[in-house]
Design a protein around this motif. Structure first.
Motif, PDB file in Angstrom:
ATOM      1  N   GLN A   1      43.747 -40.701  -3.879  1.00 59.58           N
ATOM      2  CA  GLN A   1      43.864 -42.065  -4.401  1.00 59.58           C
ATOM      3  C   GLN A   1      44.979 -42.199  -5.442  1.00 59.58           C
ATOM      4  N   GLY A   2      45.461 -41.087  -5.946  1.00 55.20           N
ATOM      5  CA  GLY A   2      46.551 -41.114  -6.917  1.00 55.20           C
ATOM      6  C   GLY A   2      46.055 -40.995  -8.348  1.00 55.20           C
ATOM      7  N   THR A   3      46.911 -40.442  -9.195  1.00 49.58           N
ATOM      8  CA  THR A   3      46.612 -40.343 -10.621  1.00 49.58           C
ATOM      9  C   THR A   3      47.883 -40.686 -11.391  1.00 49.58           C
ATOM     10  N   GLN A   4      47.723 -41.488 -12.427  1.00 49.07           N
ATOM     11  CA  GLN A   4      48.881 -41.975 -13.174  1.00 49.07           C
ATOM     12  C   GLN A   4      49.341 -40.936 -14.180  1.00 49.07           C
TER      13      GLN A   4
ATOM     14  N   GLN B   1      38.602 -35.179   2.250  1.00 48.43           N
ATOM     15  CA  GLN B   1      38.719 -35.928   0.996  1.00 48.43           C
ATOM     16  C   GLN B   1      39.609 -35.159   0.029  1.00 48.43           C
ATOM     17  N   LEU B   2      40.502 -35.869  -0.607  1.00 49.60           N
ATOM     18  CA  LEU B   2      41.375 -35.298  -1.628  1.00 49.60           C
ATOM     19  C   LEU B   2      41.192 -36.115  -2.898  1.00 49.60           C
ATOM     20  N   VAL B   3      40.863 -35.438  -3.970  1.00 49.84           N
ATOM     21  CA  VAL B   3      40.600 -36.134  -5.226  1.00 49.84           C
ATOM     22  C   VAL B   3      41.478 -35.538  -6.319  1.00 49.84           C
TER      23      VAL B   3
ATOM     24  N   CYS C   1      48.193 -36.570  -4.101  1.00 45.81           N
ATOM     25  CA  CYS C   1      47.973 -35.332  -3.370  1.00 45.81           C
ATOM     26  C   CYS C   1      47.885 -35.665  -1.884  1.00 45.81           C
ATOM     27  N   ALA C   2      48.403 -34.794  -1.044  1.00 50.96           N
ATOM     28  CA  ALA C   2      48.400 -35.054   0.394  1.00 50.96           C
ATOM     29  C   ALA C   2      48.210 -33.756   1.154  1.00 50.96           C
TER      30      ALA C   2
ATOM     31  N   TRP D   1      52.446 -32.746  -3.042  1.00 55.68           N
ATOM     32  CA  TRP D   1      52.395 -33.754  -4.095  1.00 55.68           C
ATOM     33  C   TRP D   1      53.577 -34.698  -3.898  1.00 55.68           C
ATOM     34  N   PHE D   2      53.279 -35.968  -3.982  1.00 60.75           N
ATOM     35  CA  PHE D   2      54.294 -37.008  -3.940  1.00 60.75           C
ATOM     36  C   PHE D   2      54.076 -37.905  -5.147  1.00 60.75           C
TER      37      PHE D   2
END
Length: 127
Positions: free
Chosen positions: A119-122, A3-5, A96-97, A36-37
């Motif tokens: 899940q991504g962060t804006q 899990q990546l948060v 994050c990956a 990071w993408f």
């Protein structure tokens, strides 16, 4: 289960700073590269930075070199993206990956090579 948060995104004025965090769990990450993408509306997902969890070696996209710094806290299983001198064009969802790799390699730049994603962060940079 890996899990990546991500956390730390938000709204910031141009020239400001933000620090993104990515908390990783479910695995021992010593043989992983973390990346990071980012993806802006209507654009493809693009590479930002990556770090080897074991060696600490880093790579950066040319567009962020000198402004962004990636680091990790092995004890906490958290990696960070410090973003300074933010520009309007940095506005995107940041992901994050993680990929299985002992160190940074040529394929660390390509999102298709990463096995796990957050899940991504804006991040929104305003003028």
């Amino acid at each position: 289960q890996v899990q990546l948060v991500e956390s730390g995104g938000g709204l910031v004025q141009a020239g400001g700073s933000l620090r993104l965090s990515c908390a990783a769990s479910g695995r021992t990450f010593s043989n992983y590269v973390m990346g990071w993408f980012r993806q802006a509306p209507g654009k493809e997902r693009e590479f930002v930075a990556a770090i080897s969890w074991s060696s600490g070696n880093t790579i950066y996209a040319d567009s962020v070199k000198g402004r962004f710094t990636m680091s990790r806290d092995n004890a906490k299983n958290v990696q960070y993206l410090q973003m300074n001198s933010l520009k309007l064009e940095d506005t995107a969802v940041y992901y994050c990956a993680a990929k299985i790799s002992r160190d940074i390699r040529y394929d660390s730049y390509y999102f298709s090579n990463y096995d796990y994603w957050g899940q991504g962060t804006q991040v929104t940079v305003s003028s």
